[in-house]
Design a protein around this motif. Structure first.
Motif, short mmCIF file in Angstrom:
data_model
loop_
_atom_site.label_atom_id
_atom_site.label_comp_id
_atom_site.label_asym_id
_atom_site.label_seq_id
_atom_site.Cartn_x
_atom_site.Cartn_y
_atom_site.Cartn_z
N GLN A 1 55.42 6.33 -4.60
CA GLN A 1 56.73 6.55 -5.22
C GLN A 1 56.57 7.08 -6.65
N PRO A 2 57.30 8.13 -7.02
CA PRO A 2 57.22 8.64 -8.40
C PRO A 2 57.60 7.58 -9.41
N LEU A 3 57.00 7.65 -10.59
CA LEU A 3 57.34 6.73 -11.66
C LEU A 3 58.52 7.29 -12.44
N PRO A 4 59.60 6.52 -12.58
CA PRO A 4 60.77 7.02 -13.31
C PRO A 4 60.41 7.44 -14.73
N GLY A 5 60.79 8.64 -15.10
CA GLY A 5 60.56 9.12 -16.46
C GLY A 5 59.21 9.76 -16.70
N VAL A 6 58.30 9.68 -15.72
CA VAL A 6 56.95 10.24 -15.89
C VAL A 6 56.86 11.57 -15.15
N GLN A 7 56.59 12.63 -15.87
CA GLN A 7 56.58 13.97 -15.28
C GLN A 7 55.31 14.28 -14.50
N HIS A 8 54.15 14.01 -15.09
CA HIS A 8 52.88 14.38 -14.47
C HIS A 8 51.89 13.22 -14.57
N VAL A 9 51.26 12.88 -13.45
CA VAL A 9 50.19 11.88 -13.43
C VAL A 9 48.89 12.59 -13.11
N VAL A 10 47.94 12.50 -14.02
CA VAL A 10 46.67 13.22 -13.88
C VAL A 10 45.52 12.23 -13.94
N ALA A 11 44.70 12.19 -12.88
CA ALA A 11 43.54 11.32 -12.84
C ALA A 11 42.33 12.05 -13.41
N VAL A 12 41.50 11.32 -14.16
CA VAL A 12 40.25 11.87 -14.67
C VAL A 12 39.11 11.08 -14.03
N GLY A 13 38.28 11.76 -13.24
CA GLY A 13 37.22 11.08 -12.51
C GLY A 13 35.88 11.74 -12.69
N ARG B 1 48.63 -1.26 -9.31
CA ARG B 1 50.08 -1.22 -9.11
C ARG B 1 50.83 -1.76 -10.33
N GLN B 2 50.32 -2.83 -10.91
CA GLN B 2 50.96 -3.40 -12.09
C GLN B 2 50.91 -2.43 -13.26
N PHE B 3 49.76 -1.80 -13.47
CA PHE B 3 49.63 -0.85 -14.57
C PHE B 3 50.57 0.34 -14.40
N LEU B 4 50.82 0.72 -13.17
CA LEU B 4 51.71 1.85 -12.91
C LEU B 4 53.18 1.44 -12.96
N GLN B 5 53.50 0.32 -12.33
CA GLN B 5 54.90 -0.01 -12.07
C GLN B 5 55.49 -1.08 -12.98
N GLN B 6 54.66 -1.93 -13.60
CA GLN B 6 55.21 -3.01 -14.43
C GLN B 6 55.07 -2.74 -15.92
N VAL B 7 54.41 -1.65 -16.28
CA VAL B 7 54.29 -1.29 -17.69
C VAL B 7 55.50 -0.44 -18.08
N GLU B 8 56.07 -0.72 -19.22
CA GLU B 8 57.26 -0.01 -19.70
C GLU B 8 56.82 1.31 -20.35
N TRP B 9 56.55 2.31 -19.49
CA TRP B 9 56.03 3.58 -19.99
C TRP B 9 57.10 4.42 -20.68
N GLY B 10 58.35 4.26 -20.26
CA GLY B 10 59.41 5.09 -20.84
C GLY B 10 59.28 6.53 -20.36
N GLU B 11 59.69 7.47 -21.21
CA GLU B 11 59.63 8.89 -20.86
C GLU B 11 58.27 9.46 -21.25
N LEU B 12 57.55 9.98 -20.28
CA LEU B 12 56.24 10.58 -20.53
C LEU B 12 56.15 11.97 -19.91
N ASP B 13 55.50 12.87 -20.63
CA ASP B 13 55.17 14.17 -20.04
C ASP B 13 53.90 14.06 -19.20
N PHE B 14 52.94 13.27 -19.69
CA PHE B 14 51.67 13.10 -18.98
C PHE B 14 51.24 11.64 -19.01
N LEU B 15 50.87 11.14 -17.83
CA LEU B 15 50.22 9.84 -17.73
C LEU B 15 48.80 10.11 -17.22
N ILE B 16 47.82 9.90 -18.10
CA ILE B 16 46.42 10.13 -17.75
C ILE B 16 45.84 8.83 -17.22
N VAL B 17 45.09 8.91 -16.12
CA VAL B 17 44.48 7.72 -15.52
C VAL B 17 42.96 7.89 -15.57
#
Length: 277
Positions: A13-25, A116-132
Motif C-alpha cells: 500500500q502506498p504511504l500517504p504523502g510520500v511520493q517516491h520510495v527508493v531502496a539502496v542496496g 512495517r512499523q518504520f514505514l507505517q507507524q512513523v509520522e513521515w508527513g509529506e515527503l518527496d523521497f523516502l530512502i531505505v
C-alpha cells in the motif's frame, strides 16, 4: 457468504504523502552502502526535496552515528513515532531504540514487523523521497519491504572489485525477481588521490560502470575513496554537507540529481500504465 478478508488492504500500500520510495542496496557488506544512503539523502535535501531515511540495516544500524543524533524518538498521537531530523533529513533507525553494543538477534517475522512499523507507524508527513538503507545481501528485509509498500526503484552500491561486483549482480537479480526497477549503480571508494596528486586504483575503478553497461542499466556516478568522507560519517557531519568547493559533495549531489530524475521518470511511466489500463 462469509466476510473474511473484506475491507482488508491487499498487497503493498502506498504511504500517504510520500511520493517516491527508493531502496539502496548492495550484494555484500563493506562497500559503504550506508555512507552512500546518508550522503544521498542529505544531497537530496540540499537540492530542495523533502527527504526521509529509514535505516533498515537492522543488524548494523549506523545511520544515527552518521547523522549525529542518537536519542530515542518521541511517541506522539495514537502510538505514532516521531522521526528525528538532522541536516534536513527525517530518519528512523533501530539504533535509536536499542542503542549501544547490544546486538539485535531476531528472525524473519520480527524483522517484518519492524519494517512495517518504520514505514507505517512513523509520522513521515509529506515527503518527496523516502530512502531505505537496506542491509547487505538478499534476505528477509527486502521481501518485507516490497510486501509492504510499492517501491519506485532501487539503487545498487558496489566497489569496482570483482568480488563486490559478483555480489552486486546478485542484488540486481534479487530486485528483478521482486519486480523492482533498478534506477542505477553507484561505485563507491572508486579510486584514491594522494596529497602528491598520485591516483591509486584501490578496488578496480570502472568495474561498476562496466557492470551497469552489461545489464543495460544507468551508471549514476562514482565516489572516490577519501578519508574526509569517513571522518564526516564518524562525526555526524556527512561529506555531502560540503560547499561547492568540496569535490565529494559535488559527486554526491550529481548522483542524487540523477536518482531524482530517474525516480520521477519511473513513477511517470507507472502512472501512464495505470491510466491506460
Amino acid at each position: 457468504m462469509g466476510h473474511s478478508g473484506q475491507g482488508m488492504p491487499q498487497g503493498p500500500q502506498p504511504l500517504p504523502g510520500v511520493q517516491h520510495v527508493v531502496a539502496v542496496g548492495s550484494g555484500k557488506g563493506g562497500v559503504g552502502k550506508t555512507t552512500v544512503s546518508v550522503n544521498l539523502s542529505v544531497s537530496l535535501a540540499k537540492l530542495g526535496y523533502r527527504v526521509g531515511l529509514i535505516d533498515a540495516d537492522i543488524y548494523g544500524p549506523n545511520v544515527p552515528t552518521m547523522l549525529g543524533i542518537t536519542r530515542q524518538p518521541n511517541i506522539i498521537g495514537e502510538n505514532r513515532i516521531e522521526p528525528l531530523q538532522a541536516h534536513g533529513v527525517k530518519f528512523i533507525s533501530i539504533g535509536l531504540i536499542s542503542p549501544g553494543d547490544k546486538p539485535m538477534v531476531m528472525r524473519g517475522p520480527m524483522l517484518h514487523q519492524i519494517i512495517r512499523q518504520f514505514l507505517q507507524q512513523v509520522e513521515w508527513g509529506e515527503l518527496d523521497f523516502l530512502i531505505v538503507d537496506l542491509p547487505p545481501g538478499t534476505g528477509d528485509v527486502v521481501i518485507s519491504l516490497v510486501q509492504t509498500v510499492p517501491l519506485t526503484g532501487a539503487v545498487v552500491v558496489s566497489t569496482g572489485s570483482s568480488v563486490a561486483l559478483q555480489d552486486a549482480r546478485k542484488a540486481l537479480e534479487m530486485f528483478h525477481q521482486v519486480n523492482v526497477e533498478v534506477l542505477g549503480l553507484v561505485e563507491n571508494m572508486s579510486q584514491m588521490t594522494l596529497p602528491s596528486g598520485e591516483i591509486i586504483d584501490v578496488f578496480g575503478a570502472g568495474g561498476t560502470e562496466q557492470t551497469a553497461k552489461q545489464f543495460n542499466l544507468p551508471f549514476l556516478g562514482s565516489i572516490d575513496l577519501d578519508p574526509r568522507v569517513r571522518e564526516g560519517g564518524d562525526r555526524g557531519l556527512p561529506a555531502a554537507l560540503g560547499t561547492e568547493e568540496s569535490l565529494r559533495a559535488r559527486e554526491f549531489a550529481a548522483i542524487a540529481l540523477k536518482i531524482a530524475e530517474k525516480a520521477k521518470e519511473v513513477a511517470s511511466r507507472s502512472e501512464d500504465v495505470l491510466e491506460i489500463s
